[in-house]
Structures are given as structure tokens and as C-alpha cells.
Design a protein around this motif. Structure first.
Motif, PDB file in Angstrom:
ATOM      1  N   GLY A   1       7.132 -17.238  54.665  1.00  0.00           N
ATOM      2  CA  GLY A   1       6.342 -18.037  53.751  1.00  0.00           C
ATOM      3  C   GLY A   1       5.203 -18.814  54.375  1.00  0.00           C
ATOM      4  O   GLY A   1       4.142 -18.962  53.777  1.00  0.00           O
TER       5      GLY A   1
ATOM      6  N   THR B   1      -2.273 -17.629  55.517  1.00  0.00           N
ATOM      7  CA  THR B   1      -2.602 -19.036  55.484  1.00  0.00           C
ATOM      8  C   THR B   1      -3.864 -19.210  56.329  1.00  0.00           C
ATOM      9  O   THR B   1      -4.055 -18.501  57.315  1.00  0.00           O
ATOM     10  CB  THR B   1      -1.428 -19.854  56.081  1.00  0.00           C
ATOM     11  N   GLU B   2      -4.721 -20.127  55.955  1.00  0.00           N
ATOM     12  CA  GLU B   2      -6.018 -20.294  56.620  1.00  0.00           C
ATOM     13  C   GLU B   2      -5.883 -20.311  58.149  1.00  0.00           C
ATOM     14  O   GLU B   2      -5.048 -21.025  58.707  1.00  0.00           O
ATOM     15  CB  GLU B   2      -6.697 -21.577  56.154  1.00  0.00           C
TER      16      GLU B   2
ATOM     17  N   HIS C   1       0.774  -8.767  47.201  1.00  0.00           N
ATOM     18  CA  HIS C   1       0.456  -7.915  46.052  1.00  0.00           C
ATOM     19  C   HIS C   1       0.808  -6.487  46.432  1.00  0.00           C
ATOM     20  O   HIS C   1       0.522  -6.040  47.551  1.00  0.00           O
ATOM     21  CB  HIS C   1      -1.033  -7.999  45.708  1.00  0.00           C
TER      22      HIS C   1
ATOM     23  N   ARG D   1      -7.336 -11.583  54.855  1.00  0.00           N
ATOM     24  CA  ARG D   1      -6.539 -10.642  54.070  1.00  0.00           C
ATOM     25  C   ARG D   1      -6.212  -9.402  54.894  1.00  0.00           C
ATOM     26  O   ARG D   1      -7.012  -8.944  55.708  1.00  0.00           O
ATOM     27  CB  ARG D   1      -7.278 -10.236  52.797  1.00  0.00           C
TER      28      ARG D   1
ATOM     29  N   ALA E   1      -1.813  -8.776  51.566  1.00  0.00           N
ATOM     30  CA  ALA E   1      -1.401 -10.167  51.729  1.00  0.00           C
ATOM     31  C   ALA E   1      -2.579 -11.000  52.202  1.00  0.00           C
ATOM     32  O   ALA E   1      -3.494 -10.495  52.859  1.00  0.00           O
ATOM     33  CB  ALA E   1      -0.252 -10.265  52.730  1.00  0.00           C
ATOM     34  N   ARG E   2      -2.540 -12.273  51.891  1.00  0.00           N
ATOM     35  CA  ARG E   2      -3.564 -13.218  52.346  1.00  0.00           C
ATOM     36  C   ARG E   2      -2.876 -14.259  53.222  1.00  0.00           C
ATOM     37  O   ARG E   2      -1.924 -14.917  52.788  1.00  0.00           O
ATOM     38  CB  ARG E   2      -4.235 -13.880  51.163  1.00  0.00           C
TER      39      ARG E   2
ATOM     40  N   GLU F   1       8.063  -8.958  52.565  1.00  0.00           N
ATOM     41  CA  GLU F   1       7.263 -10.182  52.458  1.00  0.00           C
ATOM     42  C   GLU F   1       7.272 -10.850  53.836  1.00  0.00           C
ATOM     43  O   GLU F   1       8.321 -10.969  54.451  1.00  0.00           O
ATOM     44  CB  GLU F   1       7.893 -11.148  51.450  1.00  0.00           C
TER      45      GLU F   1
ATOM     46  N   VAL G   1       1.747 -16.691  54.934  1.00  0.00           N
ATOM     47  CA  VAL G   1       0.898 -16.245  53.820  1.00  0.00           C
ATOM     48  C   VAL G   1       0.632 -17.383  52.843  1.00  0.00           C
ATOM     49  O   VAL G   1       1.439 -18.299  52.696  1.00  0.00           O
ATOM     50  CB  VAL G   1       1.520 -15.042  53.075  1.00  0.00           C
ATOM     51  N   SER G   2      -0.511 -17.277  52.161  1.00  0.00           N
ATOM     52  CA  SER G   2      -0.902 -18.327  51.219  1.00  0.00           C
ATOM     53  C   SER G   2      -0.468 -18.020  49.786  1.00  0.00           C
ATOM     54  O   SER G   2      -0.643 -18.855  48.902  1.00  0.00           O
ATOM     55  CB  SER G   2      -2.418 -18.539  51.270  1.00  0.00           C
ATOM     56  N   ARG G   3       0.045 -16.817  49.558  1.00  0.00           N
ATOM     57  CA  ARG G   3       0.525 -16.425  48.227  1.00  0.00           C
ATOM     58  C   ARG G   3       1.455 -15.229  48.395  1.00  0.00           C
ATOM     59  O   ARG G   3       1.548 -14.652  49.474  1.00  0.00           O
ATOM     60  CB  ARG G   3      -0.637 -16.069  47.309  1.00  0.00           C
ATOM     61  N   ALA G   4       2.115 -14.856  47.329  1.00  0.00           N
ATOM     62  CA  ALA G   4       3.001 -13.688  47.376  1.00  0.00           C
ATOM     63  C   ALA G   4       2.191 -12.421  47.653  1.00  0.00           C
ATOM     64  O   ALA G   4       1.011 -12.332  47.287  1.00  0.00           O
ATOM     65  CB  ALA G   4       3.748 -13.548  46.053  1.00  0.00           C
TER      66      ALA G   4
END
Length: 86
Positions: free
Chosen positions: A67, A12-13, A75, A44, A9-10, A64, A70-73
Motif C-alpha cells: 500500500g 506514491t510521489e 487498474h 506510472r 499502477a501509479r 497489488e 502506490v497512490s491508488r489501487a
């Protein structure tokens, strides 16, 4: 057979430490043979779990994150061990 699940996962900044703490706090319904957690630049987080199971077996996976963390779903990848390596 050994199957490895990779969860990446990545954050959020600026929230990489929070995502790492969240991932480390997650408990699975049962214990894997092994579990390792990694971090990388770009906020990450990677978690790999190893299971004594067939490739397509149902095994516990990390969920997960919320929301806003994280900056994206997330992987996810699944791998099987290759005999004769190492």
C-alpha cells in the motif's frame, strides 16, 4: 485465442523507480507468451502479458504492491486479439 492482460499502477510521489523495479521483479506461476513493461510520467508503470487462452481463462496476474508504494489501487484490463489486424 490470445488474451492480453494490462496491469497499471501509479506510485506514491517520488517512488516510480521503486515501483518499476518491484513490477519487473514479480514472477508469475507460469510464463506468458510475451511480457512487456512500460513507464510513464506521473510515476506510472504498465505491464502487459499475452496468453494463449480464452478471454475468461484463469491466468497468472501481478499482485497489488504494498500500500505505501502506490497512490491508488492497481487498474487491470483484459483484451482479446482481433483477427486480421496488422
Amino acid at each position: 485465442m490470445t488474451v492480453a492482460l494490462m496491469w497499471e499502477a501509479r506510485a506514491t510521489e517520488g517512488r516510480g523507480k521503486e515501483l518499476l523495479a518491484w513490477a519487473q521483479a514479480q514472477r508469475l506461476d507460469r510464463e506468458p507468451l510475451r511480457r512487456e513493461t512500460f513507464r510513464a510520467p506521473g510515476d506510472r508503470v504498465l505491464v502487459i502479458t499475452w496468453w494463449d487462452a480464452e478471454f475468461d481463462a484463469v491466468v497468472p496476474e501481478l499482485p497489488e504492491p504494498a500500500g505505501e508504494l502506490v497512490s491508488r489501487a492497481v487498474h487491470r484490463w483484459r483484451f482479446e486479439a482481433v483477427a486480421g489486424e496488422g
